[in-house]
Design a protein around this motif. Structure first.
Motif, mmCIF file in Angstrom:
data_model
loop_
_atom_site.group_PDB
_atom_site.id
_atom_site.type_symbol
_atom_site.label_atom_id
_atom_site.label_comp_id
_atom_site.label_asym_id
_atom_site.label_seq_id
_atom_site.Cartn_x
_atom_site.Cartn_y
_atom_site.Cartn_z
ATOM 1 N N ILE A 1 30.096 64.501 19.180
ATOM 2 C CA ILE A 1 29.437 65.621 19.867
ATOM 3 C C ILE A 1 28.130 65.932 19.138
ATOM 4 N N GLU A 2 27.029 65.733 19.847
ATOM 5 C CA GLU A 2 25.693 65.923 19.272
ATOM 6 C C GLU A 2 24.953 67.055 19.978
ATOM 7 N N ASP A 3 24.034 67.663 19.258
ATOM 8 C CA ASP A 3 23.180 68.666 19.905
ATOM 9 C C ASP A 3 22.079 68.006 20.726
ATOM 10 N N ILE A 4 21.414 67.008 20.114
ATOM 11 C CA ILE A 4 20.276 66.388 20.798
ATOM 12 C C ILE A 4 20.103 64.941 20.333
ATOM 13 N N VAL A 5 19.760 64.087 21.267
ATOM 14 C CA VAL A 5 19.366 62.726 20.920
ATOM 15 C C VAL A 5 17.876 62.637 21.168
ATOM 16 N N ASP A 6 17.145 62.383 20.100
ATOM 17 C CA ASP A 6 15.690 62.414 20.139
ATOM 18 C C ASP A 6 15.185 60.969 19.946
ATOM 19 N N THR A 7 14.869 60.573 18.722
ATOM 20 C CA THR A 7 14.463 59.179 18.493
ATOM 21 C C THR A 7 15.655 58.232 18.647
ATOM 22 N N GLY A 8 16.872 58.763 18.483
ATOM 23 C CA GLY A 8 18.075 57.936 18.557
ATOM 24 C C GLY A 8 18.499 57.387 17.202
ATOM 25 N N LEU A 9 17.678 57.614 16.185
ATOM 26 C CA LEU A 9 17.945 57.025 14.861
ATOM 27 C C LEU A 9 19.234 57.567 14.239
ATOM 28 N N THR A 10 19.455 58.865 14.372
ATOM 29 C CA THR A 10 20.666 59.469 13.803
ATOM 30 C C THR A 10 21.915 58.891 14.465
#
Ligand code: XMP
Ligand code: MG
Length: 179
Positions: free
Chosen positions: A97-106
């Motif tokens: 469960i993630e808050d946001i996927v931005d660059t995707g690196l995390t």
């Protein structure tokens, strides 16, 4: 509205409706199966606590604390695990469960990190998604909202650890992070 917020991008009502929809979808998809929700702290705490109340099948929960090096509004892509899972996940259905996927690196780092432990399945649920910022391709199975390339805060998301308590997703005034 908070004085540092330029606009409300997603209202409390819209969040509530979407979280309910996601919870119902997850309940249907995992019906009759084992399910472990893994919240990525700190950003996902509000989303996860609301989402799990909309899931009506038995679940376990666990958390990881990660930090991506870099501060403010940028990420370096180097991920550090500050707190790992309390229990093993081998043979289990894991839903990140993630808050946001931005660059995707995390997410890219985390899915590889956890896949090493041989879960039965590993899927991803994110509240927010900024596909225009992607630097590495990642698979997202449950998507709340696709948002434009704007820095957002609230509902768990922070700028320098503030604004997590706002009940909506807002766009921060640029002068706040350009100071
Ligand atoms: P990526 O996908 O770039 O995401 O590895 C890493 C982390 O960056 C944070 N992030 C944001 N945080 N508003 C925030 O408060 C944003 O608009 C935003 N974009 C990225 C977030 O912690 C995410 O897990
Ligand atoms: Mg953050």
């Amino acid at each position: 509205m908070h004085q540092d917020v330029a606009e409300i991008l997603i209202s409390e009502e819209e969040i509530r409706a979407k979280v309910k929809e996601l919870g119902q979808q997850i309940s249907r998809d995992y019906a009759g199966q084992d399910l472990l929700l893994v919240g990525i702290l700190r950003g996902a705490m509000l989303f996860m606590s609301d989402l799990m109340r909309e899931i009506d099948i038995p679940v376990n929960i666990d958390f990881m604390v990660v930090s991506s090096y870099g501060s403010g509004t940028t990420t370096s892509g180097e991920v550090r695990v500050l707190k790992d899972l309390d229990r093993g996940i081998e043979g289990r259905n894991v839903l990140l469960i993630e808050d946001i996927v931005d660059t995707g690196l995390t997410l890219n780092y985390l899915t590889k990190y956890l896949a090493n432990r041989h879960p039965k399945s590993l899927k991803v649920c994110t509240l927010l998604n900024k596909p225009s910022r992607r630097r590495v391709e990642v698979k997202v199975d449950y998507n709340g909202f696709i948002i434009p390339d704007k820095f957002v805060v609230g509902y768990g998301l922070d700028y320098n650890e503030y604004y997590r308590n706002l009940p909506y997703i807002g766009v921060l005034k640029p002068e706040i992070y350009q100071e």
